[in-house]
Design an enzyme around this catalytic site. Structure first.
Site, PDB file in Angstrom:
ATOM      1  N   ASP A   1       0.963  -1.112  -0.156  1.00  0.00           N
ATOM      2  CA  ASP A   1      -0.141   0.180   0.087  1.00  0.00           C
ATOM      3  C   ASP A   1       0.765   1.058   0.064  1.00  0.00           C
ATOM      4  O   ASP A   1       0.393   2.277  -0.109  1.00  0.00           O
ATOM      5  CB  ASP A   1      -1.101   0.182   1.331  1.00  0.00           C
ATOM      6  CG  ASP A   1      -0.345  -0.076   2.770  1.00  0.00           C
ATOM      7  OD1 ASP A   1       0.842  -0.163   2.567  1.00  0.00           O
ATOM      8  OD2 ASP A   1      -1.051  -0.071   3.345  1.00  0.00           O
ATOM      9  N   SER A   2       2.047   0.925  -0.001  1.00  0.00           N
ATOM     10  CA  SER A   2       3.020   2.244  -0.221  1.00  0.00           C
ATOM     11  C   SER A   2       2.851   2.815  -1.767  1.00  0.00           C
ATOM     12  O   SER A   2       3.374   3.832  -1.887  1.00  0.00           O
ATOM     13  CB  SER A   2       4.454   1.771  -0.171  1.00  0.00           C
ATOM     14  OG  SER A   2       4.849   0.561  -0.879  1.00  0.00           O
TER      15      SER A   2
ATOM     16  N   ASP B   1      -1.076  -6.046  -0.071  1.00  0.00           N
ATOM     17  CA  ASP B   1      -1.564  -5.293   1.063  1.00  0.00           C
ATOM     18  C   ASP B   1      -2.744  -5.081   1.062  1.00  0.00           C
ATOM     19  O   ASP B   1      -3.593  -4.864   0.239  1.00  0.00           O
ATOM     20  CB  ASP B   1      -1.017  -3.843   1.405  1.00  0.00           C
ATOM     21  CG  ASP B   1       0.358  -4.137   2.181  1.00  0.00           C
ATOM     22  OD1 ASP B   1       0.876  -4.944   2.777  1.00  0.00           O
ATOM     23  OD2 ASP B   1       1.230  -3.207   2.006  1.00  0.00           O
TER      24      ASP B   1
ATOM     25  N   LYS C   1      -1.470  -9.525   2.828  1.00  0.00           N
ATOM     26  CA  LYS C   1      -0.550  -9.039   3.942  1.00  0.00           C
ATOM     27  C   LYS C   1      -1.518  -8.121   4.846  1.00  0.00           C
ATOM     28  O   LYS C   1      -2.122  -7.229   4.197  1.00  0.00           O
ATOM     29  CB  LYS C   1       0.861  -8.327   3.508  1.00  0.00           C
ATOM     30  CG  LYS C   1       1.434  -7.968   4.848  1.00  0.00           C
ATOM     31  CD  LYS C   1       3.213  -7.361   4.328  1.00  0.00           C
ATOM     32  CE  LYS C   1       3.162  -5.990   3.804  1.00  0.00           C
ATOM     33  NZ  LYS C   1       2.713  -4.947   4.474  1.00  0.00           N
TER      34      LYS C   1
ATOM     35  N   GLU D   1      -1.519  -5.590   8.467  1.00  0.00           N
ATOM     36  CA  GLU D   1      -0.655  -5.051   9.547  1.00  0.00           C
ATOM     37  C   GLU D   1      -1.371  -5.267  10.780  1.00  0.00           C
ATOM     38  O   GLU D   1      -2.578  -5.198  10.844  1.00  0.00           O
ATOM     39  CB  GLU D   1      -0.509  -3.453   9.390  1.00  0.00           C
ATOM     40  CG  GLU D   1       0.100  -3.004   7.931  1.00  0.00           C
ATOM     41  CD  GLU D   1       0.435  -1.678   7.755  1.00  0.00           C
ATOM     42  OE1 GLU D   1       0.175  -0.960   8.839  1.00  0.00           O
ATOM     43  OE2 GLU D   1       0.864  -1.313   6.764  1.00  0.00           O
TER      44      GLU D   1
ATOM     45  N   GLU E   1       9.164  -4.253  10.405  1.00  0.00           N
ATOM     46  CA  GLU E   1       9.447  -2.891   9.947  1.00  0.00           C
ATOM     47  C   GLU E   1      10.063  -2.256  11.006  1.00  0.00           C
ATOM     48  O   GLU E   1       9.501  -1.827  12.008  1.00  0.00           O
ATOM     49  CB  GLU E   1       8.521  -2.263   9.304  1.00  0.00           C
ATOM     50  CG  GLU E   1       8.610  -0.951   8.954  1.00  0.00           C
ATOM     51  CD  GLU E   1       7.823  -0.176   7.740  1.00  0.00           C
ATOM     52  OE1 GLU E   1       6.689  -1.138   7.204  1.00  0.00           O
ATOM     53  OE2 GLU E   1       7.777   0.824   7.305  1.00  0.00           O
TER      54      GLU E   1
HETATM   55  O1  KIV Z   1       3.386  -0.967   1.758  1.00  0.00           O
HETATM   56  C1  KIV Z   1       4.892  -1.487   1.725  1.00  0.00           C
HETATM   57  O2  KIV Z   1       5.382  -1.215   0.842  1.00  0.00           O
HETATM   58  C2  KIV Z   1       5.187  -2.259   2.821  1.00  0.00           C
HETATM   59  C3  KIV Z   1       6.672  -2.804   3.058  1.00  0.00           C
HETATM   60  C4  KIV Z   1       7.335  -1.451   3.108  1.00  0.00           C
HETATM   61  C5  KIV Z   1       6.982  -3.762   3.728  1.00  0.00           C
HETATM   62  O3  KIV Z   1       4.347  -2.711   3.703  1.00  0.00           O
END
Ligand code: KIV
Length: 271
Positions: A51-52, A90, A120, A122, A189
């Site tokens: 989600d980055s 994510d 994934k 969090e 992280e």
């Molecule tokens: O969203 C992302 O890029 C991440 C990584 C930094 C692990 O969760």
């Protein structure tokens, strides 16, 4: 035999085998077809549709605004590009927290509409119901502990997490909970290296570090940071392998010059 060289398709079982053999896992983010083609051709083990994308693709300050539809768009582009890597997506903010039924619905949309291989989430024990439901549906889950950017407004800063004993003890407990629930790996992280070492030694499943030091079973970076497309981001943990911002800027400046001077296109570049 090296798993990295010999495997034609990376699965969660392969990642487990890599940990057992002490072979490090290389993971990077990808959000589009062309970039994913390059990273997969290079032999990266896991591609994370993070989600980055909210930051590096859309220019938002945080990861919170990105939607499920947008994540599915990015994920389907990556899946079309990949021959070998495991593709993990994510679950974006607001699509799983506090509602395990919603978590499963969001996951099913990602899996059906993008063709990805895993999701994934969090968080630790507080999202156990969501993780259980997703796993029950047969979808592999990667955990994410330490600095969890979807909770940035709770933390207040992007600084190193779990430096204090209490938070470190909670992180170890959460990591064990995620393993017990059935997660196949955990991203750690921005936590102290000695804590990454403890967690990685105590868990059977692989840990993937970002800003967590060299003791993790694998490493992940945001690709745009790794190749220097993002320019003003210099955390200590980041190693830049290219200065692509500068390289592309120079190429673009040359292109503009050539167009303006009439040098481009030349006789061989026309019909
Ligand atoms: O969203 C992302 O890029 C991440 C990584 C930094 C692990 O969760």
């Amino acid at each position: 035999m090296s798993v990295h060289r010999d495997v034609k398709k990376v699965t969660t079982h392969i990642l487990q085998a890599m940990k057992s053999r002490g072979e490090k896992i290389a993971m990077l983010t990808a959000y589009d077809y062309s970039m994913a083609r390059i990273l997969d051709a290079a032999g990266v083990d896991v591609l994370l549709v993070g989600d980055s994308a909210s930051n590096v693709m859309a220019g938002h300050e945080t990861t919170l605004p990105i939607t499920l539809d947008q994540m599915i768009y990015h994920a389907s582009s990556v899946v079309r590009a990949v021959d070998r890597a495991l593709v993990v997506v994510d679950l974006p903010f607001g699509t799983y927290q506090g509602n395990s039924k919603l978590a499963l619905e969001s996951t099913i949309r990602i899996m059906k509409e993008s063709g990805a291989h895993a999701v994934k989430l969090e968080g630790g024990g507080e999202i156990d119901e969501s993780i259980k439901r997703i796993l029950k549906a047969g979808v592999p889950v990667m955990g994410h502990l330490g600095l969890t950017p979807q909770s940035i407004y709770k933390f207040g800063t992007y600084t190193v997490r779990a430096k204090e004993e209490e938070e470190a003890a909670q992180l170890i407990k959460d990591a064990k909970t995620l393993q017990k629930l059935g997660c196949f790996a955990i991203v750690l992280e921005k936590i102290p290296a000695h804590l990454t070492k403890i967690v990685s030694e105590e868990l059977i499943i692989p840990t993937i570090g970002i800003g967590g030091g060299g003791h993790a079973d694998g490493q992940v970076l945001v690709t745009h940071d790794m190749v220097g497309i993002t320019k003003d981001f210099h955390p200590r943990f980041l190693r830049r392998y290219l200065e692509l911002f500068d390289v592309m800027k120079e190429a673009t400046e040359q292109y503009i010059k050539d167009v303006k001077s009439g040098d481009f296109p030349n006789e061989n570049e026309q019909y």
